[in-house]
Design an enzyme around this catalytic site. Sequence first.
Site, PDB file in Angstrom:
ATOM      1  N   ALA A   1       0.833  -1.206   0.000  1.00 46.65           N
ATOM      2  CA  ALA A   1       0.000   0.000   0.000  1.00 46.65           C
ATOM      3  C   ALA A   1       0.867   1.256   0.000  1.00 46.65           C
ATOM      4  O   ALA A   1       0.525   2.254  -0.650  1.00 46.65           O
ATOM      5  CB  ALA A   1      -0.942  -0.005   1.194  1.00 46.65           C
TER       6      ALA A   1
ATOM      7  N   GLU B   1      -1.131   7.841  -7.079  1.00 52.03           N
ATOM      8  CA  GLU B   1      -1.131   9.309  -7.129  1.00 52.03           C
ATOM      9  C   GLU B   1      -0.411   9.819  -8.366  1.00 52.03           C
ATOM     10  O   GLU B   1      -0.835  10.781  -8.996  1.00 52.03           O
ATOM     11  CB  GLU B   1      -0.509   9.907  -5.876  1.00 52.03           C
ATOM     12  CG  GLU B   1      -0.600  11.430  -5.884  1.00 52.03           C
ATOM     13  CD  GLU B   1      -0.238  12.099  -4.584  1.00 52.03           C
ATOM     14  OE1 GLU B   1      -0.018  13.322  -4.622  1.00 52.03           O
ATOM     15  OE2 GLU B   1      -0.181  11.426  -3.541  1.00 52.03           O
TER      16      GLU B   1
ATOM     17  N   GLY C   1       1.889   1.531  -3.501  1.00 49.91           N
ATOM     18  CA  GLY C   1       0.705   1.755  -4.325  1.00 49.91           C
ATOM     19  C   GLY C   1       0.144   3.150  -4.191  1.00 49.91           C
ATOM     20  O   GLY C   1      -0.384   3.718  -5.157  1.00 49.91           O
ATOM     21  N   ASP C   2       0.266   3.733  -3.012  1.00 55.76           N
ATOM     22  CA  ASP C   2      -0.189   5.112  -2.799  1.00 55.76           C
ATOM     23  C   ASP C   2       0.541   6.053  -3.754  1.00 55.76           C
ATOM     24  O   ASP C   2      -0.075   6.874  -4.435  1.00 55.76           O
ATOM     25  CB  ASP C   2       0.068   5.502  -1.340  1.00 55.76           C
ATOM     26  CG  ASP C   2      -0.280   6.948  -1.047  1.00 55.76           C
ATOM     27  OD1 ASP C   2      -1.389   7.383  -1.383  1.00 55.76           O
ATOM     28  OD2 ASP C   2       0.577   7.649  -0.468  1.00 55.76           O
ATOM     29  N   ALA C   3       1.847   5.909  -3.840  1.00 57.61           N
ATOM     30  CA  ALA C   3       2.645   6.760  -4.722  1.00 57.61           C
ATOM     31  C   ALA C   3       2.367   6.472  -6.192  1.00 57.61           C
ATOM     32  O   ALA C   3       2.253   7.393  -7.007  1.00 57.61           O
ATOM     33  CB  ALA C   3       4.133   6.573  -4.418  1.00 57.61           C
TER      34      ALA C   3
END
Length: 131
Positions: free
Chosen positions: A18, A26, A21-23
């Site tokens: 995660a 985004e 995955g967040d980066a």
Amino acid sequence: MVTIDKHNVNQYSPLTLAFLGDAVYERLVRERLVLTANMPVKKLHTDTVERVRAAYQSRAADVILPLLTEEEEAVFKRGRNAAGNTVPKSSNPVEYRRATAFEALFGYLQLTESFERMVELFDIIWYNTEL
């Protein structure tokens, strides 16, 4: 770029997936917004925040869940069930856990170099998830 064996990607915790995955997600949002229209940076930031917040990602998960492979769904479930989530005031626990699962999926797709699949799911999200 370091290549990782697809079978070893499960060695990473769902929260680590995660984190990545967040980066990754985004970046996809930012790139799409820039390519969509030349607009002031403040507007780019506002529109990005709308699409990366937990509530939006939770709704996006509803859109793609029926389309996930068994392997992708397993990663999503691992992310959803990950311990250690502290929920920000702007979200509720259910949305936040689903957003973590969503981000874990994008981290997994990045590490397995499933770029076409990532863009396919991103396009579905972009065009089918309400702001």
